[in-house]
Design a protein around this motif. Structure first.
Motif, PDB file in Angstrom:
ATOM      1  N   PHE A   1       0.850  -1.198   0.000  1.00 48.54           N
ATOM      2  CA  PHE A   1       0.000   0.000   0.000  1.00 48.54           C
ATOM      3  C   PHE A   1       0.879   1.238   0.000  1.00 48.54           C
ATOM      4  O   PHE A   1       2.090   1.175   0.260  1.00 48.54           O
ATOM      5  CB  PHE A   1      -0.956   0.010   1.197  1.00 48.54           C
ATOM      6  N   THR A   2       0.248   2.370  -0.296  1.00 47.50           N
ATOM      7  CA  THR A   2       0.939   3.654  -0.276  1.00 47.50           C
ATOM      8  C   THR A   2       0.204   4.595   0.659  1.00 47.50           C
ATOM      9  O   THR A   2      -1.019   4.757   0.556  1.00 47.50           O
ATOM     10  CB  THR A   2       1.006   4.262  -1.687  1.00 47.50           C
ATOM     11  N   VAL A   3       0.952   5.191   1.595  1.00 49.74           N
ATOM     12  CA  VAL A   3       0.407   6.219   2.478  1.00 49.74           C
ATOM     13  C   VAL A   3       0.591   7.574   1.797  1.00 49.74           C
ATOM     14  O   VAL A   3       1.709   7.922   1.383  1.00 49.74           O
ATOM     15  CB  VAL A   3       1.115   6.210   3.841  1.00 49.74           C
ATOM     16  N   VAL A   4      -0.488   8.322   1.685  1.00 50.16           N
ATOM     17  CA  VAL A   4      -0.459   9.623   1.016  1.00 50.16           C
ATOM     18  C   VAL A   4      -0.819  10.700   2.029  1.00 50.16           C
ATOM     19  O   VAL A   4      -1.886  10.644   2.662  1.00 50.16           O
ATOM     20  CB  VAL A   4      -1.434   9.668  -0.171  1.00 50.16           C
ATOM     21  N   THR A   5       0.080  11.672   2.198  1.00 45.80           N
ATOM     22  CA  THR A   5      -0.174  12.842   3.043  1.00 45.80           C
ATOM     23  C   THR A   5       0.091  14.090   2.219  1.00 45.80           C
ATOM     24  O   THR A   5       0.492  14.019   1.051  1.00 45.80           O
ATOM     25  CB  THR A   5       0.742  12.839   4.283  1.00 45.80           C
ATOM     26  N   GLY A   6      -0.089  15.243   2.856  1.00 42.62           N
ATOM     27  CA  GLY A   6       0.190  16.493   2.154  1.00 42.62           C
ATOM     28  C   GLY A   6       1.653  16.682   1.837  1.00 42.62           C
ATOM     29  O   GLY A   6       2.016  17.529   1.013  1.00 42.62           O
ATOM     30  N   GLU A   7       2.512  15.868   2.476  1.00 40.95           N
ATOM     31  CA  GLU A   7       3.950  15.983   2.262  1.00 40.95           C
ATOM     32  C   GLU A   7       4.479  15.018   1.196  1.00 40.95           C
ATOM     33  O   GLU A   7       5.654  15.054   0.860  1.00 40.95           O
ATOM     34  CB  GLU A   7       4.696  15.731   3.575  1.00 40.95           C
ATOM     35  N   GLY A   8       3.628  14.117   0.709  1.00 41.79           N
ATOM     36  CA  GLY A   8       4.089  13.169  -0.301  1.00 41.79           C
ATOM     37  C   GLY A   8       3.519  11.785  -0.071  1.00 41.79           C
ATOM     38  O   GLY A   8       2.504  11.617   0.624  1.00 41.79           O
ATOM     39  N   SER A   9       4.174  10.780  -0.641  1.00 42.90           N
ATOM     40  CA  SER A   9       3.665   9.408  -0.558  1.00 42.90           C
ATOM     41  C   SER A   9       4.787   8.460  -0.145  1.00 42.90           C
ATOM     42  O   SER A   9       5.963   8.686  -0.467  1.00 42.90           O
ATOM     43  CB  SER A   9       3.059   8.962  -1.890  1.00 42.90           C
ATOM     44  N   THR A  10       4.402   7.381   0.567  1.00 39.56           N
ATOM     45  CA  THR A  10       5.347   6.383   1.048  1.00 39.56           C
ATOM     46  C   THR A  10       4.769   5.003   0.765  1.00 39.56           C
ATOM     47  O   THR A  10       3.674   4.673   1.238  1.00 39.56           O
ATOM     48  CB  THR A  10       5.585   6.524   2.575  1.00 39.56           C
ATOM     49  N   ARG A  11       5.486   4.210  -0.006  1.00 39.10           N
ATOM     50  CA  ARG A  11       5.024   2.860  -0.325  1.00 39.10           C
ATOM     51  C   ARG A  11       5.575   1.882   0.704  1.00 39.10           C
ATOM     52  O   ARG A  11       6.747   1.958   1.099  1.00 39.10           O
ATOM     53  CB  ARG A  11       5.470   2.446  -1.729  1.00 39.10           C
ATOM     54  N   VAL A  12       4.730   0.938   1.120  1.00 34.82           N
ATOM     55  CA  VAL A  12       5.093  -0.082   2.104  1.00 34.82           C
ATOM     56  C   VAL A  12       4.706  -1.445   1.540  1.00 34.82           C
ATOM     57  O   VAL A  12       3.565  -1.639   1.104  1.00 34.82           O
ATOM     58  CB  VAL A  12       4.372   0.150   3.446  1.00 34.82           C
TER      59      VAL A  12
ATOM     60  N   SER B   1      -3.663   4.074  -0.188  1.00 37.35           N
ATOM     61  CA  SER B   1      -3.997   3.473  -1.479  1.00 37.35           C
ATOM     62  C   SER B   1      -3.504   2.030  -1.469  1.00 37.35           C
ATOM     63  O   SER B   1      -2.307   1.781  -1.259  1.00 37.35           O
ATOM     64  CB  SER B   1      -3.340   4.264  -2.618  1.00 37.35           C
ATOM     65  N   VAL B   2      -4.410   1.072  -1.696  1.00 38.97           N
ATOM     66  CA  VAL B   2      -4.115  -0.352  -1.524  1.00 38.97           C
ATOM     67  C   VAL B   2      -3.823  -0.987  -2.879  1.00 38.97           C
ATOM     68  O   VAL B   2      -4.569  -0.798  -3.842  1.00 38.97           O
ATOM     69  CB  VAL B   2      -5.294  -1.068  -0.830  1.00 38.97           C
ATOM     70  N   HIS B   3      -2.744  -1.794  -2.929  1.00 39.90           N
ATOM     71  CA  HIS B   3      -2.297  -2.366  -4.199  1.00 39.90           C
ATOM     72  C   HIS B   3      -2.554  -3.871  -4.315  1.00 39.90           C
ATOM     73  O   HIS B   3      -2.412  -4.425  -5.414  1.00 39.90           O
ATOM     74  CB  HIS B   3      -0.801  -2.091  -4.382  1.00 39.90           C
ATOM     75  N   ASP B   4      -2.869  -4.545  -3.236  1.00 41.95           N
ATOM     76  CA  ASP B   4      -3.141  -5.991  -3.254  1.00 41.95           C
ATOM     77  C   ASP B   4      -4.277  -6.265  -2.270  1.00 41.95           C
ATOM     78  O   ASP B   4      -4.850  -5.343  -1.690  1.00 41.95           O
ATOM     79  CB  ASP B   4      -1.891  -6.793  -2.844  1.00 41.95           C
ATOM     80  N   ASP B   5      -4.566  -7.561  -2.050  1.00 38.98           N
ATOM     81  CA  ASP B   5      -5.592  -7.951  -1.090  1.00 38.98           C
ATOM     82  C   ASP B   5      -4.940  -8.392   0.222  1.00 38.98           C
ATOM     83  O   ASP B   5      -3.881  -9.049   0.209  1.00 38.98           O
ATOM     84  CB  ASP B   5      -6.428  -9.120  -1.625  1.00 38.98           C
ATOM     85  N   GLY B   6      -5.577  -8.052   1.339  1.00 33.41           N
ATOM     86  CA  GLY B   6      -5.071  -8.509   2.630  1.00 33.41           C
ATOM     87  C   GLY B   6      -5.471  -7.566   3.748  1.00 33.41           C
ATOM     88  O   GLY B   6      -6.041  -6.491   3.516  1.00 33.41           O
ATOM     89  N   PRO B   7      -5.156  -7.937   4.991  1.00 30.71           N
ATOM     90  CA  PRO B   7      -5.583  -7.139   6.142  1.00 30.71           C
ATOM     91  C   PRO B   7      -4.676  -5.945   6.416  1.00 30.71           C
ATOM     92  O   PRO B   7      -3.456  -6.040   6.354  1.00 30.71           O
ATOM     93  CB  PRO B   7      -5.512  -8.141   7.298  1.00 30.71           C
ATOM     94  N   LEU B   8      -5.313  -4.823   6.737  1.00 29.78           N
ATOM     95  CA  LEU B   8      -4.604  -3.641   7.221  1.00 29.78           C
ATOM     96  C   LEU B   8      -5.189  -3.263   8.574  1.00 29.78           C
ATOM     97  O   LEU B   8      -6.406  -3.209   8.741  1.00 29.78           O
ATOM     98  CB  LEU B   8      -4.750  -2.471   6.247  1.00 29.78           C
ATOM     99  N   ILE B   9      -4.304  -3.003   9.535  1.00 32.64           N
ATOM    100  CA  ILE B   9      -4.735  -2.660  10.892  1.00 32.64           C
ATOM    101  C   ILE B   9      -4.268  -1.252  11.195  1.00 32.64           C
ATOM    102  O   ILE B   9      -3.066  -0.959  11.144  1.00 32.64           O
ATOM    103  CB  ILE B   9      -4.163  -3.653  11.934  1.00 32.64           C
ATOM    104  N   ARG B  10      -5.213  -0.375  11.497  1.00 32.64           N
ATOM    105  CA  ARG B  10      -4.890   1.005  11.826  1.00 32.64           C
ATOM    106  C   ARG B  10      -5.199   1.282  13.291  1.00 32.64           C
ATOM    107  O   ARG B  10      -6.182   0.779  13.840  1.00 32.64           O
ATOM    108  CB  ARG B  10      -5.694   1.965  10.936  1.00 32.64           C
ATOM    109  N   LEU B  11      -4.358   2.109  13.921  1.00 26.58           N
ATOM    110  CA  LEU B  11      -4.542   2.542  15.296  1.00 26.58           C
ATOM    111  C   LEU B  11      -4.643   4.055  15.321  1.00 26.58           C
ATOM    112  O   LEU B  11      -3.809   4.754  14.736  1.00 26.58           O
ATOM    113  CB  LEU B  11      -3.364   2.111  16.177  1.00 26.58           C
TER     114      LEU B  11
END
Length: 302
Positions: free
Chosen positions: A89-100, A116-126
């Motif tokens: 996935f890619t995290v998008v903020t006002g400062e840019g994007s980071t792919r993980v 932004s999600v690129h595949d299927d699977g679980p994401l856990i947010r806190l």
């Protein structure tokens, strides 16, 4: 509380419990996350199970390729717990994007962000439980209509060194160490401990029942099955006594364990089992152990 070969046996809290306050003891809570949010549902929101504790909200999404997850505009940090089953996935903020695309912990600074999600699977947010848009979605919001008197309220720890930024802490390259309890990362508001994968059931003769004085433990099962053994201490009011609990949950599931219950979790699947423990605020006792918190240089103690 711990065997001598358990690294937690050296914690200050293992030998110096506080005097009891006498306040009411909350009940443990247990959640089958796929029952709360069916993984086959059509929309990301419908595939997102939202559960809260006193200080933290956990959102578990069975994400699909192309999902766009809006985190909202947050006053505090967001943490993303990335497991071996999570999608890229890619995290998008006002400062840019980071792919993980590998397991670990992502910390997103306050403000607006999306995933932004690129595949299927679980994401856990806190997120912090003070965030109303998330807090009010929690399936167990009613359980925290009033603060639990035994749980210390969140006070954020110091700002990260270098200021707010998206930070990713991969698990790759961090070997297991028997002198350290799991692989621990912290933020200003959360502590996440990736416990080792266990092949097969835990030895029932080597469990580790213990208590916590003033914080909840969120035990997130991401693989296998666990039996959560919970004992509520007896106080003077016998109407508040509870029977011992031995609750079996598969994965993904979440157990919220209140203080000062005696508890231990027993892996029971014949194949692979894994728990991730979550705390808010970060644990001082873990943080005081040299080398235990892997990103301590970025996130100083108070």
């Amino acid at each position: 509380m711990y065997e001598k070969d358990d690294p937690r046996s050296s914690l200050a809290t293992a030998t110096a419990p506080r005097p009891d306050s006498g306040a009411a003891i909350a009940a443990a809570q247990y959640f089958d996350l796929h029952r709360l949010a069916p993984p086959g549902a059509a929309t990301p929101d419908a595939r997102t199970a939202v559960v809260r504790a006193q200080n933290v909200v956990l959102a578990h999404t069975e994400a699909r390729t192309g999902d766009d997850l809006d985190n909202g505009t947050l006053d505090g940090e967001l943490a993303v717990v990335v497991t071996g089953a999570s999608p890229a996935f890619t995290v998008v903020t006002g400062e840019g994007s980071t792919r993980v695309d590998t397991p670990g912990l992502v910390v997103v600074p306050p403000g607006a962000s999306r995933i932004s999600v690129h595949d299927d699977g679980p994401l856990i947010r806190l997120v912090e439980a003070a965030e109303p848009a998330w807090r009010d979605r929690a399936a167990n919001a009613e359980a925290y209509a009033a603060d639990h008197p035994r749980v210390a309220l969140l006070e954020r720890w110091p700002e990260p060194v270098g200021g707010p930024a998206v930070r990713f802490y991969p698990l790759a390259g961090v070997p297991e160490d028997p002198a350290r309890f799991g692989r621990i990362f912290r933020t200003r508001s959360f502590m996440v401990n990736f416990l080792p994968e266990l092949d097969g059931p835990r030895d029932p003769h080597k469990l580790s029942p213990h208590t916590h004085d003033d914080f909840e433990q969120l035990s997130l099962a991401v693989r296998g099955q666990y039996v959560h053994h919970i004992r509520t201490p007896w106080l003077g009011d016998s109407s508040q006594w509870r029977d011992d609990e031995h609750v079996r949950l598969g994965s993904p599931s979440l157990a919220i364990i209140p203080p000062p219950t005696v508890h231990t979790s027993e892996a029971s699947d014949p194949e692979v089992n894994q728990l991730i423990d979550i705390f808010s605020p970060p644990r001082t006792d873990f943080s005081e152990k040299p080398g235990w918190v892997l990103n301590a240089d970025d996130y100083p103690m108070p």
